[in-house]
Design a protein around this motif. Structure first.
Motif, PDB file in Angstrom:
ATOM      1  N   UNK A  13       0.819  -1.210   0.000  1.00  0.00           N
ATOM      2  CA  UNK A  13       0.000   0.000   0.000  1.00  0.00           C
ATOM      3  C   UNK A  13       0.853   1.260   0.000  1.00  0.00           C
ATOM      4  N   UNK A  14       1.920   1.262   0.774  1.00  0.00           N
ATOM      5  CA  UNK A  14       2.798   2.429   0.817  1.00  0.00           C
ATOM      6  C   UNK A  14       3.465   2.662  -0.529  1.00  0.00           C
ATOM      7  N   UNK A  64      -3.892  -4.553  11.989  1.00  0.00           N
ATOM      8  CA  UNK A  64      -5.228  -3.978  12.029  1.00  0.00           C
ATOM      9  C   UNK A  64      -5.682  -3.552  10.630  1.00  0.00           C
ATOM     10  N   UNK A  65      -6.973  -3.649  10.376  1.00  0.00           N
ATOM     11  CA  UNK A  65      -7.536  -3.321   9.070  1.00  0.00           C
ATOM     12  C   UNK A  65      -7.238  -1.876   8.644  1.00  0.00           C
ATOM     13  N   UNK A  66      -7.176  -0.960   9.589  1.00  0.00           N
ATOM     14  CA  UNK A  66      -7.000   0.460   9.263  1.00  0.00           C
ATOM     15  C   UNK A  66      -5.543   0.877   9.137  1.00  0.00           C
ATOM     16  N   UNK A  67      -4.608  -0.064   9.262  1.00  0.00           N
ATOM     17  CA  UNK A  67      -3.203   0.336   9.319  1.00  0.00           C
ATOM     18  C   UNK A  67      -2.721   0.936   8.003  1.00  0.00           C
ATOM     19  N   UNK A  68      -3.238   0.473   6.868  1.00  0.00           N
ATOM     20  CA  UNK A  68      -2.802   1.062   5.601  1.00  0.00           C
ATOM     21  C   UNK A  68      -3.181   2.534   5.526  1.00  0.00           C
ATOM     22  N   UNK A  69      -4.406   2.835   5.919  1.00  0.00           N
ATOM     23  CA  UNK A  69      -4.832   4.232   5.971  1.00  0.00           C
ATOM     24  C   UNK A  69      -3.910   5.034   6.879  1.00  0.00           C
ATOM     25  N   UNK A  70      -3.629   4.515   8.065  1.00  0.00           N
ATOM     26  CA  UNK A  70      -2.797   5.248   9.014  1.00  0.00           C
ATOM     27  C   UNK A  70      -1.385   5.465   8.514  1.00  0.00           C
ATOM     28  N   UNK A  71      -0.763   4.432   7.985  1.00  0.00           N
ATOM     29  CA  UNK A  71       0.618   4.566   7.525  1.00  0.00           C
ATOM     30  C   UNK A  71       0.723   5.504   6.325  1.00  0.00           C
ATOM     31  N   UNK A 128      -1.346   8.006   5.610  1.00  0.00           N
ATOM     32  CA  UNK A 128      -1.618   9.373   6.053  1.00  0.00           C
ATOM     33  C   UNK A 128      -0.427   9.964   6.792  1.00  0.00           C
ATOM     34  N   UNK A 129       0.271   9.146   7.585  1.00  0.00           N
ATOM     35  CA  UNK A 129       1.469   9.628   8.283  1.00  0.00           C
ATOM     36  C   UNK A 129       2.581   9.940   7.286  1.00  0.00           C
ATOM     37  N   UNK A 130       2.809   9.020   6.359  1.00  0.00           N
ATOM     38  CA  UNK A 130       3.913   9.190   5.409  1.00  0.00           C
ATOM     39  C   UNK A 130       3.744  10.438   4.559  1.00  0.00           C
TER      40      UNK A 130
END
Length: 406
Positions: free
Chosen positions: A76-77, A137-144, A146-148
């Motif tokens: 995803x990243x 966690x299911x939301x980790x792609x969104x979180x990573x 958004x942080x990046x």
């Protein structure tokens, strides 16, 4: 109301890294379903998959992120980076609050989760990584993501199996039409580990055939289930006016969407896929005559195939619209599969060719694009369908009527 348009594509697929490599391989009919290589599948009833074999994480992800991310998040990243580069958007020109991230996941970070649980079982709690607390966690792609990319606007995740990828893109459209300047969206999954395959086998919809040429046969009388795959796509969705103001290349518009849920099994009521399509067409301001091609869900499970085929015949007439399912070359990628179909739909509209469905001999009155070569066509709108285990239905209309170029 402003339109939400796609200006960037990032793809990780079993038959190609990057949207153009994926597109070229798909047009060639490049079938990559093979015996699983990442672990020995000998004790499993299902042994075939569409694996991503040429992704060197050290070339695509900063080294500090590798130990804290599951394979799906690494995909995803990378795809998010490629989508932003493809869009040529300068994200520093936006406030972080003007940019959002909406993704879909069907399984979460299973491979990392399995590894850390093995460490717990074998060596004890002191040997479990702290990253397990979020990397599964299911939301980790969104979180990573958004942080990046410092995207602090609306964020979220949808967990509706294959349908989730379309729902995420539709929600991104909704946000952009509501004032958010830019949203990264799509879906990504990687479930090809012993833990993941065990869960999929338990679902009862995997084919157990061992001949790659006869294993994943949607709409075929010999259909026995699907084949899993890994990967997906991330898209840049922007406000059309902003995109045109910066002279962006526009792949197409997210024109309409519909989602429904099926009645409970045994209720006697019909599935609601047709209603999802009708809602999507109405949302787009189109009718069936405007749709030039359908990218099918293509479950490969006979009762589900029958429902989809019957709905297409009811709406478009027998052999009334070209239907394709290029996922026969790579497997069903769960939340990543539908965004890949959206990428294919946009590129099909761009180039005027429909990618083929390999391997199948259809037994329904639908016009499946067969063989190993694309079919030329003319049209400005495509329909993408996706369903999720448990009764989710989603339909998305993409159009290049407002197509622009850089």
């Amino acid at each position: 109301m402003t339109a939400a348009v796609v200006t960037g594509l990032g793809v990780v697929a079993p038959n190609g890294l990057g949207s153009e490599a994926f597109w070229s391989a798909t047009l060639r009919g490049e079938d990559v379903i093979r015996p699983i290589r990442r672990f020995n599948p000998g004790s499993y009833p299902s042994k075939l998959a569409g694996e991503v074999l040429d992704f060197d994480v050290s070339k695509h992800i900063p080294s500090r992120l590798i130990p804290q991310t599951d394979r799906m998040t690494q995909f995803a990243l990378a795809a998010a980076d490629w989508a932003i580069a493809d869009s040529a958007v300068d994200t520093t020109g936006f406030s972080p609050l003007e940019m959002g991230v909406i993704t879909a996941s069907a399984a979460g970070g299973l491979e990392l989760g399995q590894r850390e649980l093995q460490n717990l079982w074998r060596d004890g709690p002191d040997h479990v990584s702290a990253y397990l607390s979020f990397a599964w966690f299911y939301a980790v792609n969104t979180g990573q993501i958004s942080i990046r990319h410092d995207m602090r606007g609306p964020t979220g995740v949808f967990v509706t199996e294959q349908a989730g990828g379309l729902v995420a893109i539709a929600h991104a459209r909704r946000l952009v039409c509501g004032g958010t300047a830019l949203v990264l969206t799509g879906g990504m999954d990687s479930t090809l580990c012993p833990y993941g395959l065990t869960a999929q086998v338990a679902g009862g919809q995997l084919s157990t055939r061992e001949d790659p040429a006869r294993v994943y046969l949607p709409f075929d009388k010999d259909a026995t289930g699907h084949v899993p795959g890994e990967g997906g796509a991330i898209l840049v969705v922007e406000d059309e006016r902003r995109a045109r103001a910066r002279d962006a290349r526009i792949y197409g518009e997210i024109a309409g969407h519909g989602s429904t849920f099926d009645p409970r099994p045994g209720s006697g009521r019909p599935p609601n896929l047709r209603r999802a399509i009708e809602v999507a067409l109405d949302d787009a301001g189109l009718d069936t005559a405007d749709i030039a091609v359908v990218f099918a869900d293509a479950a490969g499970v006979a009762p589900l195939d029958r429902v989809e085929a019957e709905v297409l015949v009811e709406l478009f007439g027998p052999h009334g619209v070209p239907v394709t399912a290029p996922k026969t070359m790579i497997g069903r990628l769960y939340s990543g599969g539908a965004p890949l179909d959206v990428v294919l739909a946009l590129l099909a509209l761009r180039d005027g060719v429909i990618p083929p469905t390999t391997r199948v001999a259809p037994c329904y009155d639908i016009d499946v694009v067969l063989g190993e070569r694309p079919r030329p066509f003319a049209g400005s709108a495509a329909l993408v369908l996706a369903r999720g285990h448990g009764g989710f239905n989603s339909a998305l209309v993409v159009s290049n009527r407002r197509r622009g170029k850089r």
